[in-house]
Design an enzyme around this catalytic site. Structure first.
Site, mmCIF file in Angstrom:
data_model
loop_
_atom_site.group_PDB
_atom_site.id
_atom_site.type_symbol
_atom_site.label_atom_id
_atom_site.label_comp_id
_atom_site.label_asym_id
_atom_site.label_seq_id
_atom_site.Cartn_x
_atom_site.Cartn_y
_atom_site.Cartn_z
ATOM 1 N N ASP A 93 87.535 24.488 -40.876
ATOM 2 C CA ASP A 93 86.431 23.941 -40.094
ATOM 3 C C ASP A 93 87.029 23.187 -38.929
ATOM 4 O O ASP A 93 88.174 22.730 -39.006
ATOM 5 C CB ASP A 93 85.590 22.954 -40.920
ATOM 6 C CG ASP A 93 86.283 21.611 -41.041
ATOM 7 O OD1 ASP A 93 87.212 21.499 -41.858
ATOM 8 O OD2 ASP A 93 85.947 20.673 -40.275
ATOM 9 N N GLN A 113 97.066 15.468 -50.048
ATOM 10 C CA GLN A 113 97.560 14.652 -48.935
ATOM 11 C C GLN A 113 99.093 14.663 -48.971
ATOM 12 O O GLN A 113 99.676 15.581 -49.493
ATOM 13 C CB GLN A 113 96.971 13.227 -49.011
ATOM 14 C CG GLN A 113 95.475 13.164 -48.691
ATOM 15 C CD GLN A 113 95.152 13.385 -47.210
ATOM 16 O OE1 GLN A 113 96.042 13.497 -46.367
ATOM 17 N NE2 GLN A 113 93.870 13.460 -46.874
ATOM 18 N N HIS A 149 78.632 30.866 -27.374
ATOM 19 C CA HIS A 149 79.751 31.764 -27.058
ATOM 20 C C HIS A 149 81.025 31.350 -27.801
ATOM 21 O O HIS A 149 81.718 32.193 -28.392
ATOM 22 C CB HIS A 149 80.037 31.828 -25.558
ATOM 23 C CG HIS A 149 81.339 32.506 -25.295
ATOM 24 N ND1 HIS A 149 81.483 33.879 -25.327
ATOM 25 C CD2 HIS A 149 82.590 32.001 -25.110
ATOM 26 C CE1 HIS A 149 82.759 34.185 -25.157
ATOM 27 N NE2 HIS A 149 83.451 33.065 -25.020
ATOM 28 N N ASP A 159 81.787 16.771 -46.347
ATOM 29 C CA ASP A 159 83.050 16.053 -46.532
ATOM 30 C C ASP A 159 82.752 14.765 -47.306
ATOM 31 O O ASP A 159 81.603 14.466 -47.613
ATOM 32 C CB ASP A 159 83.724 15.796 -45.176
ATOM 33 C CG ASP A 159 82.902 14.901 -44.272
ATOM 34 O OD1 ASP A 159 81.827 14.417 -44.695
ATOM 35 O OD2 ASP A 159 83.319 14.689 -43.127
ATOM 36 N N CYS A 166 83.022 40.391 -25.367
ATOM 37 C CA CYS A 166 82.315 39.581 -26.367
ATOM 38 C C CYS A 166 80.913 40.149 -26.624
ATOM 39 O O CYS A 166 80.213 40.536 -25.693
ATOM 40 C CB CYS A 166 82.206 38.141 -25.870
ATOM 41 S SG CYS A 166 81.271 37.057 -26.969
ATOM 42 N N CYS A 183 76.958 36.396 -23.535
ATOM 43 C CA CYS A 183 77.695 37.353 -22.699
ATOM 44 C C CYS A 183 76.872 38.603 -22.392
ATOM 45 O O CYS A 183 77.144 39.299 -21.413
ATOM 46 C CB CYS A 183 79.020 37.716 -23.368
ATOM 47 S SG CYS A 183 80.178 36.325 -23.357
ATOM 48 N N CYS A 223 78.384 38.438 -27.900
ATOM 49 C CA CYS A 223 77.386 37.381 -28.122
ATOM 50 C C CYS A 223 76.200 37.485 -27.170
ATOM 51 O O CYS A 223 76.264 38.137 -26.132
ATOM 52 C CB CYS A 223 78.022 35.999 -28.052
ATOM 53 S SG CYS A 223 78.081 35.237 -26.429
HETATM 54 ZN ZN LIG Z 1 80.224 35.576 -25.560
#
Ligand SMILES: [Zn+2]
Length: 406
Positions: free
Chosen positions: A309, A232, A386, A95, A355, A360, A357
């Site tokens: 983002d 803007q 996660h 940025d 999930c 998990c 991931c």
């Molecule tokens: Zn997860």
């Protein structure tokens, strides 16, 4: 050559899939960019980031203001640029520092030339102009740089917003002029000893790296970072329109929609995004800065936002707030779970049974609750992994369904 963008045909609601080709690799859009404020996505190692979602984090964001203050952009330039410094070979966006100067720094003094401010760390005095912001970003060496803009306070009157927008436009033109003159001064070549980075390997054997490909094409220029302009105009449709038109006249590689998600109602955010998207070129990437909750990410991707983002997935994770898919009988699509609640103390299930991931697959809610309550550092890491998976998998799914439409 800093960027090429191949956008697919839009769906009925305006969403589209695309591929953004940047000096450090390709990015499938719509994409969510995890925020790596101080050259780190807090609590998550870089190799882990590469394995979140279907393809890992494709691009991350770093904050110019924070890195300018600590450790300093010149130090990072000497270390071969941000990619090499933090061990991240994939694309990166910085940025302009404007948002932090206006939200974190103290004792600001805004003039047409730039902003004088005091560091929130030690009170030291600094000055950012559009030229200086771009110079710092070039020293950091991201793939996508942002123009320096004034972030108006909210709520702000129409007159105040119009004046601020005028300053932002003047600063956008100055940012672009400086970028045009200095964009090849990125420190990428200094990373040439690093294996597999694909950067600075002009003489390397691998013809598939983006830079090698660019150099083998006699029609292309030496790779350089690209520059996005920021629309803007606050919450005023006429000013948003004027800002979009002025920025498009200036011709940037991509366009961001800034100054949203600052406390306004969701309908207003949606309206401002919708009307601005209409005015931006269809063949350029469109980026909404700083949004949002998982359902917002999905909604905006489906109406044609290509990049987003937000600190939310990682910041919420560090506070024990987890996102998961709704189960039958729950209001969905995303459910917010506060892992410190007593009800999870002996809960053997993963955060989200649907999930994929690594958290998990391995850990129970009971264990994650224990880590959080005991203030173990691993809690921040696992919760962040996660939540980032939830965001990236959401966009994997959106890209899949938009690809079917196109
Ligand atoms: Zn997860």
């Amino acid at each position: 050559m800093g960027l090429t963008f191949e956008a697919g045909a839009p769906s009925a609601s305006g969403g589209r899939v695309g591929v953004l080709h940047l000096p450090h690799g390709a990015v499938e859009t719509p994409v969510f960019m995890p925020v790596g404020t101080a050259a780190t996505v807090k609590a998550v190692p870089q190799d882990t980031l590469e394995h979140i979602g279907r393809a890992g984090a494709q691009i991350i964001l770093a904050n110019t203001y924070h890195l300018y203050l600590r450790p300093g952009h010149e130090l990072i330039r000497r270390m071969g640029g941000l990619h090499r410094f933090m061990g991240w070979d994939r694309p990166m966006l910085t940025d302009s520092g404007g948002f932090q100067v206006f939200s974190l720094a103290k004792l600001r003094n805004v003039t047409p030339d730039g902003v004088e401010f005091r560091s929130h760390l030690d009170g030291s005095k600094h000055f950012f102009s559009p030229e200086h912001s771009i110079a710092v970003q070039i020293a950091l060496g991201a793939d996508i740089l942002m123009t320096f803009d004034e972030c108006v306070e909210t709520p702000a009157t129409w007159e105040r917003t119009r004046d601020s927008m005028g300053l932002t436009h003047a600063w956008a033109a100055r940012s672009k002029a400086y970028w045009l003159a200095h964009r090849h001064e990125v420190p990428w070549e200094q990373g040439s000893e690093k294996q597999g980075s694909g950067i600075g390997e002009q003489g390397s054997e691998d013809p598939h790296t983006p830079i090698a490909m660019a150099l083998s094409d006699p029609c292309s220029l030496i790779p350089a970072p690209c520059l996005f302009g920021i629309v803007q105009g606050g919450m005023y449709p006429d000013l948003r329109r004027e800002s979009a038109e002025r920025l498009v006249e200036m011709d940037f590689d991509g366009y961001a929609i800034g100054g949203l998600a600052v406390g306004e109602p969701r309908e207003v955010t949606r309206e401002m995004i919708g009307l601005t998207l209409e005015l931006l070129p269809k063949d350029k990437p469109r980026y909404v800065m700083g949004v949002g909750y998982p359902d917002e990410i999905e909604e905006y991707a489906r109406i044609g936002v290509d990049m987003m983002d937000c600190v939310l997935p990682t910041r919420a994770a560090r506070h024990g707030l987890l996102f998961r898919a709704a189960e039958p009988g729950e209001d969905g699509p995303a459910v917010r779970m506060n892992i410190k609640r007593l009800e999870y103390a002996e809960d053997q299930r993963p955060i989200d049974p649907s999930c994929g991931c690594m958290v998990c697959q391995r850990y129970t809610r009971a264990y994650l609750r224990h880590l959080f309550v005991a203030r173990e550092p691993l809690a921040a890491t696992l919760n962040s992994i996660h939540n980032l998976e939830y965001y990236l998998a959401t966009l994997d799914r959106v890209r899949g369904s938009l690809a079917e439409c196109s």
